[in-house]
Design an enzyme around this catalytic site. Sequence first.
Site, PDB file in Angstrom:
ATOM      1  N   GLU A 168       0.856  -1.195   0.000  1.00 16.29           N
ATOM      2  CA  GLU A 168       0.000   0.000   0.000  1.00 16.29           C
ATOM      3  C   GLU A 168       0.888   1.239   0.000  1.00 16.29           C
ATOM      4  OE1 GLU A 168      -2.910   0.076   3.143  1.00 16.29           O
ATOM      5  OE2 GLU A 168      -3.691   2.031   2.509  1.00 16.29           O
ATOM      6  N   ASN A 204      -6.704   1.457   2.673  1.00 13.84           N
ATOM      7  CA  ASN A 204      -7.451   2.709   2.869  1.00 13.84           C
ATOM      8  C   ASN A 204      -7.003   3.769   1.864  1.00 13.84           C
ATOM      9  OD1 ASN A 204      -8.647   1.420   5.039  1.00 13.84           O
ATOM     10  ND2 ASN A 204      -7.322   2.349   6.567  1.00 13.84           N
ATOM     11  N   GLU A 251     -12.554  -2.238   2.165  1.00 14.30           N
ATOM     12  CA  GLU A 251     -13.187  -2.051   3.494  1.00 14.30           C
ATOM     13  C   GLU A 251     -14.291  -0.989   3.458  1.00 14.30           C
ATOM     14  OE1 GLU A 251     -10.147  -1.491   6.527  1.00 14.30           O
ATOM     15  OE2 GLU A 251      -9.553  -3.598   6.347  1.00 14.30           O
ATOM     16  N   GLU A 273      -6.262  -9.236   3.601  1.00 16.43           N
ATOM     17  CA  GLU A 273      -5.430  -8.567   4.607  1.00 16.43           C
ATOM     18  C   GLU A 273      -5.440  -9.445   5.848  1.00 16.43           C
ATOM     19  OE1 GLU A 273      -5.887  -4.370   5.425  1.00 16.43           O
ATOM     20  OE2 GLU A 273      -6.542  -3.997   3.363  1.00 16.43           O
ATOM     21  N   GLN A 284       1.586  -6.210   5.602  1.00 18.53           N
ATOM     22  CA  GLN A 284       1.907  -5.835   4.237  1.00 18.53           C
ATOM     23  C   GLN A 284       3.265  -6.437   3.924  1.00 18.53           C
ATOM     24  OE1 GLN A 284       1.092  -1.671   3.432  1.00 18.53           O
ATOM     25  NE2 GLN A 284      -0.959  -1.829   4.327  1.00 18.53           N
TER      26      GLN A 284
HETATM   27  O1  AHR Z   1      -3.026  -2.648   6.268  1.00 19.84           O
HETATM   28  C1  AHR Z   1      -3.309  -1.460   6.946  1.00 19.84           C
HETATM   29  C2  AHR Z   1      -4.754  -1.020   6.760  1.00 19.84           C
HETATM   30  O2  AHR Z   1      -5.586  -1.918   7.437  1.00 19.84           O
HETATM   31  C3  AHR Z   1      -5.293  -1.016   5.367  1.00 19.84           C
HETATM   32  O3  AHR Z   1      -5.026   0.158   4.673  1.00 19.84           O
HETATM   33  C4  AHR Z   1      -6.771  -1.142   5.583  1.00 19.84           C
HETATM   34  O4  AHR Z   1      -7.432  -1.753   4.511  1.00 19.84           O
HETATM   35  C5  AHR Z   1      -6.882  -1.911   6.875  1.00 19.84           C
HETATM   36  O5  AHR Z   1      -7.754  -1.324   7.755  1.00 19.84           O
END
Ligand code: AHR
Length: 515
Positions: A27, A72, A173, A292, A353
């Site tokens: 991300e 996000n 989300e 995730e 991540q």
């Molecule tokens: O991985 C961190 C965040 O966690 C991501 O941006 C979001 O999708 C989740 O809430």
Amino acid sequence: MIRAHLTVDPHFVVGPIDRRLFGSFVEHLGRCVYDGIHEPGHPAADGDGWRTDVLELVRELGVTTIRYPGGNFVSGYRWEDGVGPVAQRPRRLDLAWHSTEANLVGLDEFACWTRKVGAELMYAVNLGTRGLQEALDVLEYANIGSGTALSDQRIRNGATDPHGIRMWCLGNEMDGPWQLGQGSAEDYGRLAAKTARAMRQIDPGLELVACGSSSAEMPTFGSWDRTVLEETYDEVDYLSCHAYYEPVDGDLGSFLASAVSMDRFIDSVVATADHVKAARRSEKSMAISFDEWNVWYKSRYDQVDRITDPADWPVAPRLLEDTYSVLDAVVFGNLLISLIRHADRVKAASLAQLVNVIAPIMTEPGGPAWRQTTFHPFALASRLAQGVALELKLDCPTYRTAAYGEVPVVDAVATYEESDGSTAIFLVNRSQDGPATVELDTRALGPVSPGLARTLSDPDIHAANTLADPLRVGLQDNTSLEVRNGQLQITLPAVSWTALTLHPYGTVTDLPERN
Ligand code: AHR
């Protein structure tokens, strides 16, 4: 001494393991992209600014897919900002992480990086501040060969070949109040269905993921998933699940049993999806993209790291840079066991991540890159978990947890590769009190020879790999694996994760018989 008994039978197949189970997630957040995978001034950077030391570690980790660009972040992202001449790209506010996005890396560069990694790119479209048209635009830009405004623009930007992205996430989300453009399940479901139908007019073969609940703790969990599926069932291939785990009030017993929560979460989503399937008299079973998952000390982010000063919009700040201990890696390895155990329905998963941000790989600007503790179970499982997942018969003692009631002390899953008859078994000992000895009944496999047996554990369960001591924790050979009275047994240290392999007799060096 804790004793457990495990029966492995290659006939008890859960389902084929999709290689996408070993996916990851990058991300535009903190130092995941900038000063993570991309650092043009670094001595190990290649001509495009990619850190080659990080690239090598990513390859060693064995990730098969990479979800991008959020998270996000994607719900406020304009994909067009990230293509074309870098000098002309705008700097934008990233509202999700209160940062400045410099747009030095975008779709074309990232697609090029995933090719260098040898992974498949999985792309998320913005259904927060944007919608159907922008999803079609980025699909045309990415996947159409040539001869249209957007595909020709890609070619002019230097990406002659289309990126051929198969898997697309329809937003991120969208049930969360923190998400830009959050809406009701009905609103999101209708938008996702319309967008999916339109994208399939460009390419019916795309694989599309609708947003399920962003965690099992959401007050709307269950009803959100049902409603979204009622709107999208015929249009999408996957429903997403997200889950992060951390110890609550120092309760390590419950934390060590986090995989119980993941098991229940997956089972509930499968039940919800199958309810919608039944009500629609559909032939199709919805797959899960667990896109995730990880251990994340989110409370630390909420209480300490979150940027709130309206005047502060840093570029690539240090955010979500959790340092993972042995304890965390054991919980993490158990989450992998849960995902493999559900291989019949979990057809894709993304470790969230990849670099610096809740990541298995850490970097220092101008300095080294190193493996966190969590790197090790992922890399080994990605390599060894081949073929099909097996249902096991496991008899072992239980212990009581505040969060999940009675849970087994030992947890395990096995995989079986028919082509060479090899079996991999992944085990955890959740006990903080002492080792567990596991007897393996492998008669159904025929005569076997043990291959490798590697364990992650440490007398100090809080030991971690850091910049100062990057090799503190690693996997060690588990020399306790032995044949006793014709039966294999292995001892698992307290709070440990283990992988072992078995092969048809005579194909690898045998262990001596010890009585
Ligand atoms: O991985 C961190 C965040 O966690 C991501 O941006 C979001 O999708 C989740 O809430």
